[in-house]
Design a protein around this motif. Structure first.
Motif, short mmCIF file in Angstrom:
data_model
loop_
_atom_site.label_atom_id
_atom_site.label_comp_id
_atom_site.label_asym_id
_atom_site.label_seq_id
_atom_site.Cartn_x
_atom_site.Cartn_y
_atom_site.Cartn_z
N ILE A 200 0.84 -1.19 0.00
CA ILE A 200 0.00 0.00 0.00
C ILE A 200 0.88 1.25 0.00
O ILE A 200 1.70 1.43 0.90
CB ILE A 200 -0.95 0.00 1.21
N HIS B 247 -5.10 5.16 -0.38
CA HIS B 247 -4.83 4.63 0.96
C HIS B 247 -5.28 5.59 2.05
O HIS B 247 -4.75 5.56 3.16
CB HIS B 247 -3.35 4.27 1.13
N LEU C 203 -9.94 -1.57 0.03
CA LEU C 203 -8.70 -2.35 0.04
C LEU C 203 -8.93 -3.74 0.64
O LEU C 203 -8.42 -4.74 0.13
CB LEU C 203 -7.63 -1.60 0.85
N PRO D 150 1.68 -2.21 4.41
CA PRO D 150 1.44 -0.76 4.26
C PRO D 150 2.76 0.00 4.27
O PRO D 150 3.65 -0.29 5.08
CB PRO D 150 0.60 -0.41 5.50
N PRO E 130 -1.74 6.00 6.80
CA PRO E 130 -2.69 4.89 6.96
C PRO E 130 -2.40 4.02 8.19
O PRO E 130 -3.33 3.47 8.79
CB PRO E 130 -2.55 4.09 5.66
#
Length: 791
Positions: free
Chosen positions: A10, A55, A63, A77, A82
């Motif tokens: 991500i 994100h 997601l 990530p 996030p």
């Protein structure tokens, strides 16, 4: 054969491109999805594929839905926002393994104020600081500070919320820009103002599953936009690894004093850290100090350390193992070599910059890799879309070779207005040249003894020691011996009384907790309390400190504790010895000893054995806790019940076990000296190792027995807990611990009221705890403790 793994990365920067590139090398990985990705991941082909999902917090559900649809078995990530927003929590709730910290753990980056308080709590070396939400209070702090400052927006500011003013005037303007003009928005609602540290900076990326700690080679970043470290601060214009200044010895120190305590501290505080902890360090003259934590991989550090992974190291397996709590089962291996990364940026960066400029690529040289950051696809072209556009990495057997590779690759990339620094690695090259010139033969430092550190320590402690001066000495240190003028004290017919002692295994707790000042007080207390029982006034003190490696700040803290103990007891610290003995002591361990001398007029020496008789009363003075004896048994009990020194203290939940146990020994000198001069005390027993049954008899004539009534004072909570947790018999308690009474006085019945009243007025808690009885046979000169049923 293990099932193939789909991975979701991500983010959209150079860090995420590098992560996708490294993960795609895994034989177990079938697909690496990058959401939303960039122009580089879009053009990568093979296993790597972009996903048109952002994100932000509003994208989390999309997601998760995508991950379920594509049977994703690992989520990675990249950016901090996030993570702070709780993306790991969301995926964990969905049952998908995620390599990244929870929202609570990500707060270590989300709030600089929180992270500084965390460091303070866990004794992690960092700069002096203050946290502020009120502008006027923060302004006053800057105006009164006697050091240069750094101003940090506490919240997330995209890596740009750190201001380094050069003058006090600049500092006040910077503070206004953050807190009043809100340059960084809500991130500046709270600021951290800290001391400016000087030295070289390094960054270390550490992987953890909440328990195991394993790190990448240390990297050095270049923050300023232009050559010679000029221009504005940026997110980073280049990096190299491993940083030559990060020696194996230094890295071991960092692991033991920062990285492991940080991971352990987060777990103990209820937010175990799983993922990559980025720690920035300043290598100061007093050792490495933490500048900041980040809760994710750094950029451009990621682009420089991932190419150093050994071909046998499967990054997907490492991340999955960490997410599943078994990181210790999967090794992190690296090549023997160096990597260097050069950032190519858009003109105007870090200010406003143009976008949409076409990038062309010639054939890249061998041993190089171009990672995309601020790029996107525009039809068949890749165009600029950010300030930092590309990170170009070279790998070689030498640092100069890696730099040459990176710069040769930079010349194969073209876009209008692009710029880069041409001096990446200049510090390291200079360091290596200077080290080569210096290295002609072995030195004392090569043997592990740092004379310069010892000299720095002396300079630091001189004012601390000077504060203990009294009649007879000026407490200057640095000579061959400590000098004391006994005549200046005014004694007429003095007798000298000396004592020597250590602190025992209580030091093990100080080592573990990294709290060193309190054991300095203990060291003084053990001696001066022994001296006062002879009726003597402590005059001067010397300390001995032996270690395997001289930690200047820890030693300074210890000596500050010694000085505090001397001030409390009225004696002067006139000298000492610091011995650095590598090979004899482990790094981080030390032992201490002290030597004290006091004086008493010949007619006032205690105990007055000829005056002590049946009918005399025993007065007890309360202790501050366990003091400095019995800690081998204490540590055994703590381990027996499954606690450690960082556990919440069961008898005082406001503290950790180690903090409570390190309460320093009470010093009784000043309240007792006037009573000695008034001849109101016949004898005294300092309750140390051996408890009541071994120490009280040391001041008794054979004609009496001491009877101590345990019901006359309340057994303190720490002793109640020890007795219950260790199932320790009452008589064992009485012969091992002070059980709440640190000093016992022998007083005639006629003087009890005056003694108790005087002690109470001086702040002591005094109890009538027993009496002396006539004795014969085996009872002669002994002590018994009765009524312990209430314990």
């Amino acid at each position: 054969m293990e099932a193939l793994l789909n991975v979701l990365v991500i983010g959209s920067g150079g860090r995420e491109h590098a992560l996708a590139w490294a993960l795609a090398k895994s034989a177990r990985v079938s697909k690496v999805f990058v959401a939303p990705g960039n122009g580089g991941t879009a053009a990568a082909g093979g296993k790597i594929e972009n996903v048109a999902i952002g994100h932000s917090k509003s994208d989390f559900s999309a997601l998760v839905s995508f991950a379920h649809t594509q049977q994703v078995g690992l989520v990675v990530p990249g950016p901090e926002q996030p993570l702070v927003d709780g993306i790991t929590d969301v995926f964990k709730k969905a049952g998908i393994p995620t390599f990244g910290p929870t929202s609570k753990a990500a707060h270590i980056e989300g709030s600089k104020a929180f992270s500084k308080d965390f460091m303070k709590k866990h004794n992690i070396p960092t700069a002096a600081y203050g946290n502020f939400t009120d502008y006027e209070t923060a302004r006053e702090f800057i105006e009164q500070a006697n050091f240069d400052v750094v101003i940090k927006a506490s919240g997330l500011a995209a890596g740009k919320g750190v201001l380094i003013p050069k003058t006090k005037s600049e500092a006040l303007k910077a503070l206004k820009s953050v807190m009043v003009d809100r340059e960084f928005g809500a991130a500046g609602d709270e600021v951290v103002i800290e001391e400016l540290l000087l030295g070289q900076e390094i960054s270390i990326l550490t992987l953890s599953d909440g328990y195991t700690v394993t790190s990448f080679p240390a990297a050095q970043d270049h923050k300023r936009a232009y050559d010679n470290d000029e221009g504005p601060n940026t997110g980073g214009m280049g990096a190299y690894a491993p940083a030559p200044v990060a020696t194996p010895e230094l890295l071991k120190t960092i692991h033991e004093t920062v990285l492991k305590p940080s991971i352990d501290g987060m777990r103990r505080d209820g937010f175990p850290f799983v993922g990559c902890l980025f720690t920035g360090f300043m290598l100061t003259a007093n050792g490495p100090k933490v500048l900041e934590y980040n809760c994710r991989f750094g950029d451009p550090e990621t682009e420089v350390v991932l190419p150093l992974l050994d071909d046998s190291c499967d990054l997907a397996e490492v991340f999955l193992a960490a997410a599943e709590g078994r990181l210790d089962a999967v090794p992190l291996r690296f090549k023997n070599g160096y990597a260097a990364t050069v950032v190519m940026a858009s003109e105007g960066y870090p200010g406003s910059y143009p976008k949409g400029r076409t990038i062309t690529f010639d054939k890249a040289p061998a041993n190089t890799q171009v990672f995309h950051a601020g790029t996107k696809r525009d039809g068949d072209n890749v165009v600029t879309s950010g300030g930092r556009v590309l990170t170009v990495t070279g790998v070689s057997d030498s640092l100069q070779g890696a730099l040459d590779c990176a710069y040769s690759c930079v010349k194969t990339v073209h876009f209008d207005g692009g710029f880069y620094r041409s001096d990446i690695g200049f510090r390291a090259i200079k360091y290596l040249h200077e080290a080569a010139e210096r290295k002609t033969g072995l030195s004392y430092a090569d043997a592990g003894v740092d004379i310069d550190a010892g000299n720095r320590l002396v300079d630091l402690i001189k004012p601390i020691v000077k504060a203990t001066r009294r009649k007879g000495t000026d407490s200057d240190i640095g000579g061959f011996g400590g000098v004391f003028d006994l005549k200046a004290t005014g004694y007429q017919d003095p007798v000298l009384v000396s004592a020597t002692d250590g602190v025992g295994t209580k030091l093990k707790i100080a080592h573990d907790m990294k709290i060193h000042d309190s054991v300095g007080i203990d060291l003084v207390a053990m001696q001066v309390n022994d001296i006062i029982v002879n009726g003597a006034e402590p005059l001067f003190f010397l300390d001995y400190y032996a270690c395997g490696h001289l930690d200047v700040e820890a030693t300074r803290d210890f000596i500050k504790g010694v000085a505090d103990g001397c001030l409390e007891s009225g004696c002067a610290l006139i000298g000492g010895e610091t011995a650095e003995m590598p090979g004899l002591y482990a790094k981080g361990d030390y032992d201490v000893a002290g030597f004290a001398v006091g004086a008493v007029e010949r007619t006032e020496i205690l105990p007055r054995m000829q005056d002590i008789e049946a009918g005399d009363v025993l007065v007890g003075l309360s202790s501050s806790g366990i003091h400095s004896n019995g800690f081998s048994l204490v540590r055994k009990v703590v381990a027996h019940v499954g606690l450690d020194f960082h556990s919440v203290c069961p008898w005082d939940t406001s503290k950790l076990v180690g903090q409570a146990l390190l309460t320093p020994t009470r010093i009784y000198v000043k309240p007792l000296l006037p009573l000695v001069h008034q001849r109101l005390i016949k004898g005294m027993a300092h309750i140390t190792g051996g408890g009541f049954t071994d120490n009280v008899p040391r001041v008794l004539p054979k004609s009496v027995q001491a009877e101590i009534d345990a019901s006359t004072w309340e057994l303190p909570q720490v002793f109640k807990w020890l007795k219950k947790a260790g199932d320790i018999a009452a008589d064992e308690m009485a012969r091992t611990f002070n059980c709440g009474i640190g000093m016992v006085l022998v007083v005639s019945q006629d003087n009890v009221g005056a003694v108790v009243e005087a002690l109470t007025a001086s702040g002591e808690q005094a109890y009538v705890i027993g009496r002396l009885n006539s004795a014969s046979g085996e009872q002669q000169g002994t002590a018994i403790v009765t009524n312990t049923d209430g314990w």
